[in-house]
Write an enzyme that holds these catalytic residues in place. Structure first.
Site, mmCIF file in Angstrom:
data_model
loop_
_atom_site.group_PDB
_atom_site.id
_atom_site.type_symbol
_atom_site.label_atom_id
_atom_site.label_comp_id
_atom_site.label_asym_id
_atom_site.label_seq_id
_atom_site.Cartn_x
_atom_site.Cartn_y
_atom_site.Cartn_z
ATOM 1 C CG HIS A 1 -4.415 4.760 -2.385
ATOM 2 N ND1 HIS A 1 -5.632 4.441 -2.747
ATOM 3 C CD2 HIS A 1 -3.917 4.239 -1.368
ATOM 4 C CE1 HIS A 1 -5.780 3.270 -1.970
ATOM 5 N NE2 HIS A 1 -4.736 3.059 -1.100
ATOM 6 C CG ASN B 1 -4.221 -1.933 -0.452
ATOM 7 O OD1 ASN B 1 -5.538 -2.137 -0.562
ATOM 8 N ND2 ASN B 1 -3.470 -2.407 -0.002
ATOM 9 C CE1 TYR B 2 -4.168 -3.662 -7.554
ATOM 10 C CE2 TYR B 2 -2.482 -2.039 -7.249
ATOM 11 C CZ TYR B 2 -3.678 -2.331 -7.855
ATOM 12 O OH TYR B 2 -4.118 -1.549 -8.853
ATOM 13 N NE ARG B 3 -7.889 -5.032 0.132
ATOM 14 C CZ ARG B 3 -8.100 -4.108 -0.715
ATOM 15 N NH1 ARG B 3 -7.486 -3.311 -1.227
ATOM 16 N NH2 ARG B 3 -9.487 -3.914 -1.002
ATOM 17 N NE ARG C 1 5.961 0.063 13.159
ATOM 18 C CZ ARG C 1 6.539 1.073 12.313
ATOM 19 N NH1 ARG C 1 6.073 1.409 11.229
ATOM 20 N NH2 ARG C 1 7.866 1.592 12.665
ATOM 21 C CE1 TYR C 2 1.200 6.065 16.500
ATOM 22 C CE2 TYR C 2 0.682 4.304 18.042
ATOM 23 C CZ TYR C 2 1.626 5.561 17.932
ATOM 24 O OH TYR C 2 2.203 6.076 18.752
ATOM 25 C CD GLU C 3 4.144 7.315 13.774
ATOM 26 O OE1 GLU C 3 4.143 7.749 12.765
ATOM 27 O OE2 GLU C 3 4.215 7.689 14.952
ATOM 28 C CB SER C 4 2.659 0.948 9.316
ATOM 29 O OG SER C 4 4.033 0.701 9.591
ATOM 30 C CB SER D 1 -0.809 -0.079 1.246
ATOM 31 O OG SER D 1 -1.197 1.130 1.619
#
Lengths: 352, 352
Positions: A149, A151-153, A303-306, A135
């Site tokens: 932006h 994101n692939y999941r 991990r809110y920073e990420s 992401s």
């Protein structure tokens, strides 16, 4: 070097797994990846590692010599971890975050339902799951360069009936000033990636993107869209993976030419202020509506920073700001209020 | 001029209703207010109009001559409206918003439940409601001056068993640099306002405030707290109204002395950057967790500009920002991670 073509011999697998190809050591131990080259979990982890490294290097090429990605490899108590790469306060990129995560554990069914739009019935109380994704959000400094932006999941959930798997993802563009040629180039690149797999994908996923990246309280879209899909599990796992691979590989050709074209464009205080206001809207979407952000933040030990690396370095909110009639800012707003059919699909359909 | 002392004669009522006392004409027609001087809906509308005007004028007094509140009176299709006052880009106040709204209509029971913490059973499908409240967020420019927020509100919901009513509200302080003397002054002023009505209120509502204004994903509070209560319907309507009146009247003495003390304090780039980062946290709380903001934005035809005037003019998000050990910034973080008993209530309890 595409993983698919090499995985057949164990010598090739060794070459693929060389750390120099990536931003950091894989989350999953290398010995485990080597043992299961055909497992989709391995294939997906290697895909997102490659996409992350290729994208970070492509962005660094556009930057001044000294601006490099900071790399944080982190682990998660319950299982798995991630690699977060952030470039902050560069000359070209004000904030660029490219994150991968490979996590596993058990989830209550309610949480699993949150992971996808279309409900599925799971037949257990605690569900073992696996999730791997890449992401990225890139906020350039020059207001003439759009934010991107993607994101692939990939998900796997195991209940007593076996493993259910699906892919999700998307790529979308958020300009501050509308450039129709850029928007068309962006959509066309995504359409080519889709068309190679299913001629119906681009049209469906373009609409899904317009519907998803919407700020209902303002009656506007976040940007000029792109593609978005939340739940692909057909026609088969390999085909779905190949489709996601094509989409992820389309990110660089869809975006980098736009960066190159505009990164040295002239701009002034007025354009910067408008960019900051639009970044405020980006924050509104991400914190109020984005399901991924909320799912992440509401997960214990997140991990809110990420998760929050998607937020811009700077944002602004002015009471009752309205663009001047016939201004470049108003031109953008019109497209955000009424998404455009960039590739004239409707027209083509009527002619056909 | 307190409304309660004057409402008995219609001549006094005329004086109270003079527009010069307020920021704009009342939302409810004056003739209707004159006819129902003892109705709590009238009393509350006049209270919030007075509080709004007094607070706006107190803030303007701290500003340069030319910085004045912009006044927007707006109406709502379904019934009622509001008065939004905003002062933006002043020398002392970077963004100050003081809003009142007086709205009525019908709500589905699910929406009514959202309005309060403690569930109540309502015995109908569509519930006539009335809501009147004042709400303000003041973001000063100088990082040595804290942000203040307050909100006082009154609800009526009618079902087949009759009218249910309740009050809610609170005042809380968000400093960028901790000044213990200021925090104590602030809490003490609120405690005096509470104590005049019920000696148990301050302790209970201080804790409620610490619990409510919390950012769980970061494990920190928004600020140094204050008081918060969501659902007061005892001991009787007049007593509850008098309590809310005292709280609302305590805003100016709790805050303006702090503004006066620090508005010309020296500061530099470093302090400004920290203030902007903390303003990012304010945005996170308001957009992700604040029930009032979400209730507002999810209501169809919401006046989002009045709801989002609480957001700062500028905010910042830096990846992995950590204050230096033993810095003034770290001192603030310690209090945000572990709320303090500013008035030493525990100690007093143990001595007694």
């Amino acid at each position: 070097m595409a993983y698919q073509q090499h995985k057949n011999s164990s010598a090739d697998m060794k070459e693929i797994l060389q750390i120099k190809n990536y931003m950091a050591e894989p989350v999953t131990p290398i010995s485990q990846l080597e043992k299961n080259p055909n497992d989709m979990k391995t294939q997906m982890e290697l895909l997102i590692m490659r996409i992350q490294a290729e994208f970070c290097r492509a962005l660094e090429k556009e930057e001044d010599e000294e601006a490099k990605f900071l790399v944080d490899r982190w682990t998660r108590k319950e299982g798995g971890g991630g690699i977060t790469c952030v470039l902050q306060d560069g000359r070209v990129f004000e904030k660029a975050g490219v994150n991968i995560s490979v996590v596993s554990g058990t989830l209550p069914p309610a949480a699993v339902q949150q992971m996808k739009t279309r409900g599925k019935n799971f037949d257990s109380q605690e569900l073992p799951f696996f999730a791997a994704g890449v992401s990225a959000v890139i906020h350039p400094r020059n207001p003439m360069v759009p934010t991107i932006h993607f994101n692939y999941r990939y998900f796997e959930v195991t209940d007593k009936n076996g493993v259910q798997w699906w892919f999700g993802g998307g790529t979308d563009l958020t300009p501050y000033y509308l450039n129709e040629e850029d928007a068309t180039h962006f959509h066309l690149t995504l359409k080519h990636a889709c068309d190679a797999h299913d001629k119906t994908y681009y049209g469906r996923f373009k609409k899904w993107c317009d519907d998803y990246f919407s700020i209902p309280h303002r009656g506007e879209r976040r940007g000029v869209g792109g593609i978005f899909f939340d739940d692909i599990d057909s026609p088969d796992q390999t085909s779905a993976f190949n489709f996601v691979t094509s989409c992820a590989e389309a990110v660089i050709p869809s975006y980098i030419p736009i960066v190159q074209k505009h990164k040295d464009d002239a701009y002034g205080y007025h354009e910067r202020q408008w960019q900051l206001l639009r970044r405020g809207r980006y924050v509104e979407f991400n914190l109020i509506y984005d399901r991924g952000t909320k799912f992440g933040l509401f997960t214990p030990e997140a991990r809110y920073e990420s998760i929050l690396m998607s937020l811009p370095l700077n944002a602004k909110w002015e009471y009752m700001h309205t663009p001047k009639p016939n201004s470049a800012e108003e031109k953008l707003m019109k497209v955000l209020k009424e998404p455009r059919d960039w590739l004239h699909l409707e027209q083509a359909r009527q002619v056909a």
